[in-house]
Design a protein around this motif. Structure first.
Motif, PDB file in Angstrom:
ATOM      1  N   ARG A  81       0.706  -1.079  -0.463  1.00  0.00           N
ATOM      2  CA  ARG A  81       0.165   0.014  -0.153  1.00  0.00           C
ATOM      3  C   ARG A  81       0.866   1.403  -0.022  1.00  0.00           C
ATOM      4  NH1 ARG A  81      -2.917  -1.471   3.643  1.00  0.00           N
ATOM      5  NH2 ARG A  81      -4.593  -2.083   1.990  1.00  0.00           N
ATOM      6  N   ARG A  82       1.951   1.992   0.879  1.00  0.00           N
ATOM      7  CA  ARG A  82       2.775   2.460   0.995  1.00  0.00           C
ATOM      8  C   ARG A  82       3.805   2.258  -1.154  1.00  0.00           C
ATOM      9  NH1 ARG A  82       4.154   0.409   5.842  1.00  0.00           N
ATOM     10  NH2 ARG A  82       5.860  -0.357   5.842  1.00  0.00           N
ATOM     11  N   LEU A  83       4.378   1.832  -1.308  1.00  0.00           N
ATOM     12  CA  LEU A  83       4.497   1.479  -2.814  1.00  0.00           C
ATOM     13  C   LEU A  83       3.587   2.343  -3.536  1.00  0.00           C
ATOM     14  CD1 LEU A  83       6.797  -1.746  -3.298  1.00  0.00           C
ATOM     15  CD2 LEU A  83       7.842   1.060  -2.674  1.00  0.00           C
ATOM     16  N   ALA A  84       1.840   1.693  -3.459  1.00  0.00           N
ATOM     17  CA  ALA A  84       1.189   2.002  -4.641  1.00  0.00           C
ATOM     18  C   ALA A  84       0.603   3.730  -4.044  1.00  0.00           C
ATOM     19  CB  ALA A  84      -0.123   1.110  -4.114  1.00  0.00           C
ATOM     20  N   LYS A  85       0.650   4.047  -3.098  1.00  0.00           N
ATOM     21  CA  LYS A  85       0.511   5.694  -2.741  1.00  0.00           C
ATOM     22  C   LYS A  85       2.073   5.898  -3.259  1.00  0.00           C
ATOM     23  CE  LYS A  85      -1.112   5.957   1.293  1.00  0.00           C
ATOM     24  NZ  LYS A  85      -1.584   6.403   3.071  1.00  0.00           N
ATOM     25  N   HIS A  86       2.849   6.213  -3.218  1.00  0.00           N
ATOM     26  CA  HIS A  86       4.519   7.216  -3.481  1.00  0.00           C
ATOM     27  C   HIS A  86       4.102   6.921  -4.874  1.00  0.00           C
ATOM     28  CE1 HIS A  86       8.493   8.642  -4.060  1.00  0.00           C
ATOM     29  NE2 HIS A  86       8.465   7.156  -4.753  1.00  0.00           N
ATOM     30  N   THR A  87       4.034   5.853  -5.410  1.00  0.00           N
ATOM     31  CA  THR A  87       3.474   5.636  -6.957  1.00  0.00           C
ATOM     32  C   THR A  87       2.679   6.921  -7.556  1.00  0.00           C
ATOM     33  OG1 THR A  87       4.688   3.335  -7.338  1.00  0.00           O
ATOM     34  CG2 THR A  87       2.975   4.068  -9.523  1.00  0.00           C
ATOM     35  N   LEU A  88       1.245   6.191  -6.924  1.00  0.00           N
ATOM     36  CA  LEU A  88       0.532   7.344  -7.353  1.00  0.00           C
ATOM     37  C   LEU A  88       0.788   8.582  -7.422  1.00  0.00           C
ATOM     38  CD1 LEU A  88      -2.320   5.122  -6.020  1.00  0.00           C
ATOM     39  CD2 LEU A  88      -1.645   5.470  -8.434  1.00  0.00           C
ATOM     40  N   GLY A  89       1.890   9.170  -5.905  1.00  0.00           N
ATOM     41  CA  GLY A  89       1.896  10.501  -5.810  1.00  0.00           C
ATOM     42  C   GLY A  89       3.300  11.264  -6.661  1.00  0.00           C
ATOM     43  N   ASN A  90       3.609  10.148  -7.561  1.00  0.00           N
ATOM     44  CA  ASN A  90       4.669  10.569  -8.509  1.00  0.00           C
ATOM     45  C   ASN A  90       3.684  11.210 -10.177  1.00  0.00           C
ATOM     46  OD1 ASN A  90       6.662  10.456  -7.317  1.00  0.00           O
ATOM     47  ND2 ASN A  90       7.153   8.057  -7.105  1.00  0.00           N
ATOM     48  N   VAL A  91       2.687   9.878 -10.571  1.00  0.00           N
ATOM     49  CA  VAL A  91       1.871  10.340 -11.347  1.00  0.00           C
ATOM     50  C   VAL A  91       0.621  12.144 -11.360  1.00  0.00           C
ATOM     51  CG1 VAL A  91      -0.602   9.323 -12.179  1.00  0.00           C
ATOM     52  CG2 VAL A  91       1.350   7.869 -11.499  1.00  0.00           C
ATOM     53  N   ALA A  92       0.459  12.334 -10.093  1.00  0.00           N
ATOM     54  CA  ALA A  92      -0.164  13.545 -10.073  1.00  0.00           C
ATOM     55  C   ALA A  92       0.866  14.282  -9.835  1.00  0.00           C
ATOM     56  CB  ALA A  92      -0.767  13.406  -8.202  1.00  0.00           C
ATOM     57  N   MET A  93       2.311  14.430 -10.036  1.00  0.00           N
ATOM     58  CA  MET A  93       3.531  15.726 -10.441  1.00  0.00           C
ATOM     59  C   MET A  93       3.908  15.567 -11.758  1.00  0.00           C
ATOM     60  SD  MET A  93       3.957  17.014  -7.071  1.00  0.00           S
ATOM     61  CE  MET A  93       5.287  17.482  -8.077  1.00  0.00           C
ATOM     62  N   GLY A  94       3.251  13.912 -12.610  1.00  0.00           N
ATOM     63  CA  GLY A  94       3.243  14.593 -13.753  1.00  0.00           C
ATOM     64  C   GLY A  94       4.383  12.968 -14.344  1.00  0.00           C
ATOM     65  N   ASP A  95       4.554  12.624 -13.469  1.00  0.00           N
ATOM     66  CA  ASP A  95       5.307  10.899 -14.094  1.00  0.00           C
ATOM     67  C   ASP A  95       4.391   9.932 -14.445  1.00  0.00           C
ATOM     68  OD1 ASP A  95       7.526  12.742 -13.034  1.00  0.00           O
ATOM     69  OD2 ASP A  95       7.678  11.395 -11.325  1.00  0.00           O
ATOM     70  N   ASP A  96       5.732   9.384 -15.568  1.00  0.00           N
ATOM     71  CA  ASP A  96       4.733   7.918 -15.875  1.00  0.00           C
ATOM     72  C   ASP A  96       5.764   6.980 -15.297  1.00  0.00           C
ATOM     73  OD1 ASP A  96       2.895   5.610 -17.594  1.00  0.00           O
ATOM     74  OD2 ASP A  96       2.979   7.157 -18.736  1.00  0.00           O
ATOM     75  N   PRO A  97       5.514   6.530 -14.052  1.00  0.00           N
ATOM     76  CA  PRO A  97       6.268   5.111 -14.005  1.00  0.00           C
ATOM     77  C   PRO A  97       6.268   4.006 -14.736  1.00  0.00           C
ATOM     78  CG  PRO A  97       5.396   5.953 -12.313  1.00  0.00           C
ATOM     79  CD  PRO A  97       4.532   6.648 -13.005  1.00  0.00           C
ATOM     80  N   ALA A  98       4.664   3.955 -15.446  1.00  0.00           N
ATOM     81  CA  ALA A  98       5.494   2.126 -16.289  1.00  0.00           C
ATOM     82  C   ALA A  98       5.549   2.385 -17.447  1.00  0.00           C
ATOM     83  CB  ALA A  98       3.295   2.463 -16.658  1.00  0.00           C
ATOM     84  N   LEU A  99       6.177   3.481 -18.138  1.00  0.00           N
ATOM     85  CA  LEU A  99       6.074   4.068 -19.350  1.00  0.00           C
ATOM     86  C   LEU A  99       7.753   3.977 -18.939  1.00  0.00           C
ATOM     87  CD1 LEU A  99       6.248   5.008 -22.433  1.00  0.00           C
ATOM     88  CD2 LEU A  99       6.404   7.520 -21.424  1.00  0.00           C
ATOM     89  N   GLU A 100       8.241   4.874 -17.645  1.00  0.00           N
ATOM     90  CA  GLU A 100       9.591   4.751 -17.055  1.00  0.00           C
ATOM     91  C   GLU A 100      10.376   3.489 -16.777  1.00  0.00           C
ATOM     92  OE1 GLU A 100      10.196   7.409 -13.899  1.00  0.00           O
ATOM     93  OE2 GLU A 100       9.141   9.010 -14.915  1.00  0.00           O
TER      94      GLU A 100
END
Length: 404
Positions: free
Chosen positions: A68-87
């Motif tokens: 859950r903590r990893l998911a929250k961190h990832t979703l936070g990066n998405v909100a900042m404009g990142d695309d973790p899956a693409l990276e």
């Protein structure tokens, strides 16, 4: 759909198809269950109008709270404009250093560099870079990795510096090609080893010995006449090795040779009487356009280093490189009283600083002229100062001039 806990995850069973359990507290956090029962935490989000899904790690390795903590961190990066899956996809597909070496050679070296440079850069890639860094992802190579490679070659400092220089060019291109972030070249601040410019010139006695050894080895059948002529021409013209090695008969017109591809670009080389006489003695081989021929029909000689090692050993010149013949030509010109500008023209230099290494030799000639004039003035005045007195007088004169 409820909160993902150890109890709910342990109770989940595999089905005939992959299916998901979604957490009720954190939107986008879920669990993937494969038909074989493998359970993996995932995060799902929308980016650019499409749904993206990325694995976070297997259940068991991660607890529900850690997932859950990893998911929250990832979703936070998405909100900042990142695309973790693409990276992550880009990272998986990113080339390693071996692939970058191949692209560097194919797209840059073979297109922009001379054949001699192409050989050296390919050799550095194959013998030094690929064995040490070949499996590293391009974006993962750090300054520490470069420093470690450089340090491992400390016994061959010149080669160590060339490796770092080539790597630096490769990483600059990697940035241009989008394989690394801008300004991330890991070769920056890696301090190169000190390199000392060699100043080895043959003395008149050494030139005489070399000439005799060349004649003797040809007479004894130990070297070909073409090999001996190559070294004579190098000394008589001051040319670089490649310029003589690839010299064609069609380049020679009258008392000059037109060299289309030198280190500094096309060049017109004036030939001295001795050089012209040496060219007249060289046998022309039918079907071969080159002046200095080798064993392969129709081709120029490919290796003059090995015969040079044999020749210099017999002549007692074991510390003399082929390039030192060029230095010798320049040193003789300097000691003959020719200016650095003229020496630069003789050597085909395009920058004055390249010729500056011969300044001290030109100064010796100027010093002798100065002493001659100084001696005449002393005779006119009836004095004959010793060298120390002359030096002191010059210092006094300089001090007086400096003082106005």
């Amino acid at each position: 759909m409820g909160k993902l806990t150890k109890k709910t995850i342990d109770a989940a069973r595999a089905e005939s198809k992959e299916h998901f359990l979604w957490d009720s507290e954190l939107r986008g956090f879920g669990l993937r269950i494969s038909p074989k029962g493998k359970k993996t935490f995932i995060v799902q989000y929308r980016k650019g109008g499409r749904t993206c899904r990325m694995s976070l790690g297997p259940y068991g390795t991660l607890t529900p709270d850690e997932g859950r903590r990893l998911a929250k961190h990832t979703l936070g990066n998405v909100a900042m404009g990142d695309d973790p899956a693409l990276e992550r996809r880009i990272e998986r597909k990113a080339p390693n250093m071996a692939a970058l070496c191949d692209r560097y050679v194919q797209d840059h070296v073979m297109v922009r560099c001379r054949p001699s440079t192409q050989y050296e850069h390919k050799r550095v890639c194959e013998f030094y870079i690929k064995p040490r860094l070949g499996t590293f992802k391009v974006q993962d190579v750090s300054r520490a990795d470069i420093a470690e490679l450089h340090q491992s070659l400390y016994k061959i400092p010149y080669q160590a510096n060339r490796v770092v220089m080539i790597l630096s060019k490769m990483f600059n291109l990697a940035e241009l090609w989008g394989l690394r972030a801008d300004g991330s070249n890991p070769c920056r601040h890696v301090k190169k080893y000190a390199e000392r410019k060699r100043e080895r010139f043959l003395s008149p006695e050494e030139i005489e010995t070399l000439w005799a050894v060349l004649d003797r080895r040809v007479l004894e059948g130990l070297e070909t006449a073409h090999v001996a002529s190559a070294f004579r021409l190098l000394l008589l013209t001051g040319c670089r090795l490649r310029e003589i090695q690839h010299l064609r008969w069609t380049y020679i017109v009258g008392d000059a040779a037109f060299l289309p591809d030198t280190k500094t670009g096309p060049r017109r080389l004036l030939l001295s009487k001795a050089a012209l006489e040496e060219l007249r003695r060289i046998e022309r081989i039918d079907g071969n356009p080159y002046v200095i021929v080798g064993k392969v029909p129709g081709q120029a000689i490919t290796d003059l280093q090995r015969p040079w090692r044999r020749i210099r050993e017999e002549a007692g010149l074991s510390d003399v490189r082929i390039h030192d013949l060029r230095h010798t030509y320049a040193s003789i010109a300097a000691m003959a009283g020719h200016s650095l500008t003229m020496i630069g023209k003789l050597l085909g230099h395009t920058q004055a600083q390249t010729t500056a290494r011969y300044a001290h030799l030109a100064d010796q000639t100027t010093r002798r002229a100065l002493e001659d004039v100084d001696g005449m003035i002393c005779r006119f005045t009836g004095s004959s100062p010793e060298p120390d007195t002359l030096s002191a007088n010059r210092s006094m004169l300089k001090a007086a001039n400096d003082g106005g």
